[in-house]
Design an enzyme around this catalytic site. Structure first.
Site, PDB file in Angstrom:
ATOM      1  CB  ALA A 136      -0.889   0.009   1.238  1.00  0.00           C
ATOM      2  N   GLY A 140      -1.874   2.230  -5.802  1.00  0.00           N
ATOM      3  CA  GLY A 140      -1.776   2.631  -7.204  1.00  0.00           C
ATOM      4  C   GLY A 140      -0.491   3.342  -7.550  1.00  0.00           C
ATOM      5  N   GLY A 141       0.416   3.441  -6.555  1.00  0.00           N
ATOM      6  CA  GLY A 141       1.712   4.052  -6.829  1.00  0.00           C
ATOM      7  C   GLY A 141       2.436   3.343  -7.972  1.00  0.00           C
ATOM      8  CD  GLU A 175      -2.076  -2.906  -6.968  1.00  0.00           C
ATOM      9  OE1 GLU A 175      -0.859  -3.083  -6.962  1.00  0.00           O
ATOM     10  OE2 GLU A 175      -2.597  -1.848  -6.571  1.00  0.00           O
ATOM     11  CE  LYS A 233       5.112   2.580   1.392  1.00  0.00           C
ATOM     12  NZ  LYS A 233       4.878   1.397   0.643  1.00  0.00           N
TER      13      LYS A 233
HETATM   14  C1  5RP Z   1       0.959  -0.652  -6.948  1.00  0.00           C
HETATM   15  C2  5RP Z   1       0.607  -0.470  -5.524  1.00  0.00           C
HETATM   16  C3  5RP Z   1       1.647  -0.824  -4.510  1.00  0.00           C
HETATM   17  O1  5RP Z   1       1.152  -1.786  -3.660  1.00  0.00           O
HETATM   18  C4  5RP Z   1       2.011   0.423  -3.748  1.00  0.00           C
HETATM   19  O2  5RP Z   1       2.398   1.432  -4.663  1.00  0.00           O
HETATM   20  C5  5RP Z   1       3.144   0.155  -2.757  1.00  0.00           C
HETATM   21  O3  5RP Z   1       4.307  -0.125  -3.466  1.00  0.00           O
HETATM   22  P1  5RP Z   1       5.691  -0.426  -2.763  1.00  0.00           P
HETATM   23  O4  5RP Z   1       5.557  -1.738  -2.083  1.00  0.00           O
HETATM   24  O5  5RP Z   1       6.683  -0.444  -3.903  1.00  0.00           O
HETATM   25  O6  5RP Z   1       5.973   0.701  -1.801  1.00  0.00           O
HETATM   26  O7  5RP Z   1      -0.475  -0.083  -5.152  1.00  0.00           O
HETATM   27  O8  5RP Z   1      -0.049  -0.191  -7.794  1.00  0.00           O
END
Ligand code: 5RP
Length: 223
Positions: free
Chosen positions: A83, A95-96, A103, A121
């Site tokens: 997340a 969505g990063g 998802e 987070k």
């Molecule tokens: C991808 C996501 C990822 O879960 C979210 O961006 C976290 O990424 P990371 O584990 O690299 O910090 O939603 O669409």
């Protein structure tokens, strides 16, 4: 511990939720990559995986884990994903990595959502992280105006100087300036705007459990 070490820790801790014969929903991102690496160590015991992105599918298959289409599977036992933000009720911004639509689909197919994240987070109120929204390209300008009307500044996500194109052939807006006090109401509202494919608030598909990587080890939050 570095952020990368915390991600490894929670990626490995998520194995605790994987039982023999399970079909595992797999999210996307750098934390999930650690989980995929851990999952490979038990690959002969599980039935396989359903993936939320091309990137995760490639990683799973490269490690010899069988990947099923979401349409071939009725229900998944568990979904493991990262997340960008998670609040104390299990609501998330995701969505990063631009994979939010698939998802949300795989999460909706799963009995249990296990969120894996480092403790940076965890937030009180969603909205510090720019909210990703997957949109149909022709609707972009109007959706930018709709966000402006509620105090948000929406910016088209670029990759190599051109609009980023998602696995579904759409674009992403990243929205700053929002304080999402009521995640379910917000998700419901924005999801109805014409041209919005998926809003990156996960309140209806929120986490059931969060494995949070901290200096003191893995903290388990149950919602
Ligand atoms: C991808 C996501 C990822 O879960 C979210 O961006 C976290 O990424 P990371 O584990 O690299 O910090 O939603 O669409």
């Amino acid at each position: 511990m570095t952020q990368d070490q915390l991600k490894t820790l929670v990626g490995q801790a998520a194995l605790h939720y994987i039982q023999p014969g399970m079909l595992v929903g797999v999210g996307t991102g750098s934390t999930v990559n650690k989980f995929i690496d851990a999952l490979a160590t038990v690959k002969h015991t599980i039935a396989g995986a359903v993936s939320s992105s091309i990137a995760s599918t490639q990683r799973l298959e490269a490690l010899g884990i069988k990947v099923f289409e979401a349409t071939d599977v009725e229900q998944l036992d568990v979904y493991v994903d990262g997340a960008d933000e998670i609040d104390h009720a299990g609501n998330m911004i995701k969505g990063g990595g631009a994979a939010l639509t698939c998802e949300k689909i795989v999460a909706a197919q799963s009995r249990q959502f296990i969120c894996i994240a480092d403790d940076s987070k965890l937030v009180t109120t969603l909205g510090q992280f720019p909210l990703p929204v997957e949109v149909i390209p022709m609707s972009t300008q109007r959706i930018v105006l709709q966000f402006a009307a509620i105090g948000g500044v929406a910016t088209l996500r670029l990759k190599n100087g051109a609009p980023l194109v998602t696995d579904n052939g759409q674009h992403i807006l990243d929205v700053t300036g929002l304080q999402i006090l009521e995640p379910r109401a917000f998700e419901l509202e924005v999801s109805q705007w014409p041209g919005v494919v998926t809003v990156g608030v996960f309140a209806f598909q929120k986490a059931h459990v969060c494995l949070l990587g901290t200096e003191a080890g893995v903290k388990t939050l149950v919602f």
